[in-house]
Design a protein around this motif. Structure first.
Motif, PDB file in Angstrom:
ATOM      1  N   ARG A   2       1.003  -1.178  -0.136  1.00  0.00           N
ATOM      2  CA  ARG A   2      -0.053  -0.057  -0.179  1.00  0.00           C
ATOM      3  C   ARG A   2       0.622   1.339   0.116  1.00  0.00           C
ATOM      4  NH1 ARG A   2      -3.136   0.038   5.128  1.00  0.00           N
ATOM      5  NH2 ARG A   2      -4.595   1.516   4.170  1.00  0.00           N
ATOM      6  N   ILE A   3       0.535   1.979  -0.825  1.00  0.00           N
ATOM      7  CA  ILE A   3       1.513   3.419  -1.064  1.00  0.00           C
ATOM      8  C   ILE A   3       0.405   4.679  -1.025  1.00  0.00           C
ATOM      9  CG2 ILE A   3       2.686   4.721  -2.626  1.00  0.00           C
ATOM     10  CD1 ILE A   3       3.735   2.292  -3.960  1.00  0.00           C
ATOM     11  N   TRP A   4       0.773   5.410   0.043  1.00  0.00           N
ATOM     12  CA  TRP A   4       0.065   6.707   0.129  1.00  0.00           C
ATOM     13  C   TRP A   4       0.569   7.655  -0.884  1.00  0.00           C
ATOM     14  CZ3 TRP A   4      -3.072   8.373   4.736  1.00  0.00           C
ATOM     15  CH2 TRP A   4      -3.630   9.585   4.848  1.00  0.00           C
ATOM     16  N   HIS A   5      -0.300   8.165  -1.693  1.00  0.00           N
ATOM     17  CA  HIS A   5       0.168   9.265  -2.684  1.00  0.00           C
ATOM     18  C   HIS A   5      -0.289  10.612  -2.108  1.00  0.00           C
ATOM     19  CE1 HIS A   5       1.198  11.183  -6.557  1.00  0.00           C
ATOM     20  NE2 HIS A   5       0.094  11.970  -6.198  1.00  0.00           N
ATOM     21  N   GLN A   6       0.487  11.545  -1.749  1.00  0.00           N
ATOM     22  CA  GLN A   6       0.140  12.763  -1.316  1.00  0.00           C
ATOM     23  C   GLN A   6       0.036  13.918  -2.124  1.00  0.00           C
ATOM     24  OE1 GLN A   6      -1.139  13.724   2.160  1.00  0.00           O
ATOM     25  NE2 GLN A   6      -1.781  15.504   1.098  1.00  0.00           N
ATOM     26  N   SER A   7      -0.859  14.277  -2.442  1.00  0.00           N
ATOM     27  CA  SER A   7      -0.766  15.407  -3.706  1.00  0.00           C
ATOM     28  C   SER A   7      -0.904  16.890  -2.438  1.00  0.00           C
ATOM     29  CB  SER A   7      -2.202  15.440  -4.458  1.00  0.00           C
ATOM     30  OG  SER A   7      -2.192  16.766  -5.351  1.00  0.00           O
ATOM     31  N   SER A   8      -0.462  17.898  -3.512  1.00  0.00           N
ATOM     32  CA  SER A   8      -0.465  19.113  -2.888  1.00  0.00           C
ATOM     33  C   SER A   8      -1.601  19.961  -3.285  1.00  0.00           C
ATOM     34  CB  SER A   8       1.029  19.899  -2.935  1.00  0.00           C
ATOM     35  OG  SER A   8       0.886  20.381  -4.388  1.00  0.00           O
ATOM     36  N   THR A   9      -2.476  19.335  -4.261  1.00  0.00           N
ATOM     37  CA  THR A   9      -3.530  20.173  -4.672  1.00  0.00           C
ATOM     38  C   THR A   9      -4.782  19.647  -3.647  1.00  0.00           C
ATOM     39  OG1 THR A   9      -4.476  18.366  -5.953  1.00  0.00           O
ATOM     40  CG2 THR A   9      -2.786  19.870  -6.985  1.00  0.00           C
ATOM     41  N   ALA A  71       2.005  11.804   7.092  1.00  0.00           N
ATOM     42  CA  ALA A  71       2.898  10.787   6.834  1.00  0.00           C
ATOM     43  C   ALA A  71       3.009   9.702   7.989  1.00  0.00           C
ATOM     44  CB  ALA A  71       4.253  11.288   6.523  1.00  0.00           C
ATOM     45  N   VAL A  72       2.763  10.340   9.202  1.00  0.00           N
ATOM     46  CA  VAL A  72       2.631   9.759  10.478  1.00  0.00           C
ATOM     47  C   VAL A  72       1.421   8.852  10.504  1.00  0.00           C
ATOM     48  CG1 VAL A  72       2.733   9.722  13.219  1.00  0.00           C
ATOM     49  CG2 VAL A  72       3.911  11.429  11.683  1.00  0.00           C
ATOM     50  N   ARG A  73       0.344   9.318  10.040  1.00  0.00           N
ATOM     51  CA  ARG A  73      -0.828   8.592   9.966  1.00  0.00           C
ATOM     52  C   ARG A  73      -0.680   7.294   9.089  1.00  0.00           C
ATOM     53  NH1 ARG A  73      -6.151  11.203   6.875  1.00  0.00           N
ATOM     54  NH2 ARG A  73      -7.047   9.395   6.606  1.00  0.00           N
ATOM     55  N   ALA A  74      -0.083   7.724   7.862  1.00  0.00           N
ATOM     56  CA  ALA A  74      -0.191   6.550   6.869  1.00  0.00           C
ATOM     57  C   ALA A  74       0.889   5.467   7.379  1.00  0.00           C
ATOM     58  CB  ALA A  74       0.828   7.020   5.668  1.00  0.00           C
ATOM     59  N   GLU A  75       1.794   5.839   8.173  1.00  0.00           N
ATOM     60  CA  GLU A  75       2.549   4.980   9.002  1.00  0.00           C
ATOM     61  C   GLU A  75       1.899   3.971   9.860  1.00  0.00           C
ATOM     62  OE1 GLU A  75       7.130   4.298   9.893  1.00  0.00           O
ATOM     63  OE2 GLU A  75       6.122   5.660  11.364  1.00  0.00           O
ATOM     64  N   PHE A  79       0.545   1.643   5.582  1.00  0.00           N
ATOM     65  CA  PHE A  79       1.110   1.880   4.453  1.00  0.00           C
ATOM     66  C   PHE A  79       2.663   1.345   4.431  1.00  0.00           C
ATOM     67  CE2 PHE A  79      -2.858   4.065   4.218  1.00  0.00           C
ATOM     68  CZ  PHE A  79      -3.233   4.162   2.998  1.00  0.00           C
ATOM     69  N   ASP A  80       3.137   0.985   3.241  1.00  0.00           N
ATOM     70  CA  ASP A  80       4.429   0.742   3.194  1.00  0.00           C
ATOM     71  C   ASP A  80       5.229   1.727   2.496  1.00  0.00           C
ATOM     72  OD1 ASP A  80       4.159  -2.530   3.592  1.00  0.00           O
ATOM     73  OD2 ASP A  80       2.378  -2.102   1.911  1.00  0.00           O
ATOM     74  N   ALA A  81       4.753   2.953   2.087  1.00  0.00           N
ATOM     75  CA  ALA A  81       5.746   3.936   1.572  1.00  0.00           C
ATOM     76  C   ALA A  81       4.755   5.091   1.610  1.00  0.00           C
ATOM     77  CB  ALA A  81       6.249   3.600   0.183  1.00  0.00           C
ATOM     78  N   PHE A  82       5.529   6.242   1.419  1.00  0.00           N
ATOM     79  CA  PHE A  82       4.750   7.417   1.304  1.00  0.00           C
ATOM     80  C   PHE A  82       5.173   8.500   0.140  1.00  0.00           C
ATOM     81  CE2 PHE A  82       3.888  12.134   2.603  1.00  0.00           C
ATOM     82  CZ  PHE A  82       2.381  12.085   3.035  1.00  0.00           C
TER      83      PHE A  82
END
Length: 269
Positions: A2-9, A71-75, A79-82
């Protein structure tokens, strides 16, 4: 995986962009994992376009502050990566100092992979402000000797204009092609579309090269890079260095600060 993709939009308000990213992500990982797309909470920009707003350092810090806790929430959620899915590259050092899962920057991953494809790369952005942020990132990563001048398309286009461009991509592709041809004439081996929506529009329309120079799939590159680092972490215990640049003696304190109720809020899904 699982990868968390964080957009700035404020990505939920950019439906065509989010749908394109989700389809793209499914093609990259296939059945081997899932990429979840997250954005900045609605209303954070108060009607401004990110390309215009994020050129100011104060605005950049405050508007993108939710990324820190995310990012802390994702971990914490397994999630395996951010992935920082923005060429504004917010809080890269801070995020790597906060979590143990790999944190991948769209900018850094694109630059590093481009170094394996050619001697010189040339980022082409959507607007002068984003080009300036990309240039500062190139310098911060120590790659100025491998990157030619960072430039932007003419006329510049902000995020709402790029979203409309998904319906009529021809003018955007023509503007990008003109800038990319100048870069190739100057000696570029690889072209990097240096803005997320611009990059996705090009990918969605099959723009993979300008002459003999490849046009990097920056999202596919970042996601694959994140999957590689997550795999190495799992199989070989490869981890972020904690001696100096990403020093962290008290991981529990980081989590407490990030996840306390009065701290930065999570992103809109």
């Amino acid at each position: 995986m699982r990868i968390w993709h964080q957009s700035s939009t404020e990505i939920d308000g950019l439906g065509v962009y989010k749908r394109a990213l989700l389809a793209h992500a499914a093609r990259i990982l296939g059945g081997e994992g899932r990429i979840e797309i997250h954005g900045i909470p609605a209303g954070r920009y108060q009607g401004r376009a990110p390309s215009d707003a994020l050129g100011n350092a104060f605005v950049h810090h405050l508007v993108l502050e939710p990324v820190l806790a995310n990012a802390v929430r994702a971990e914490a959620e397994g999630f395996d990566a951010f992935v920082i899915g923005s060429f504004s590259e917010p809080f890269l050092r801070e995020l790597r100092s906060a979590v143990d899962i790999p944190v991948v920057s769209l900018t850094e991953a694109s630059l590093l992979v481009a170094c394996s494809l050619g001697r010189y790369s040339a980022p082409v952005s959507n607007a002068p402000t984003t080009a300036w942020m990309t240039r500062t990132s190139v310098e911060a990563h120590g790659l100025a000797s491998r990157v030619l001048r960072v430039q932007s398309i003419d006329p510049p286009l902000d995020e709402p204009a790029l979203a409309r461009g998904f319906e009529q991509p021809g003018p955007v592709i023509e503007s990008f092609t003109r800038a990319a041809l100048r870069a190739v004439a100057d000696g570029a081996d690889v072209i990097i579309p240096a803005e997320g929506m611009l990059a996705e529009l090009l990918y969605a329309n099959g723009v993979t090269s300008i002459g003999a120079a490849p046009v990097l799939d920056v999202f596919g590159t970042a996601w694959a890079y994140a999957a590689m680092l997550a795999g190495l972490r799992g199989h070989r215990s490869l981890h972020t260095g904690r001696a100096w640049h990403h020093r962290r003696e008290d991981a529990a304190f980081v989590r407490e600060l990030a996840l306390q109720p009065h701290g930065p809020q999570g992103s809109a899904r």
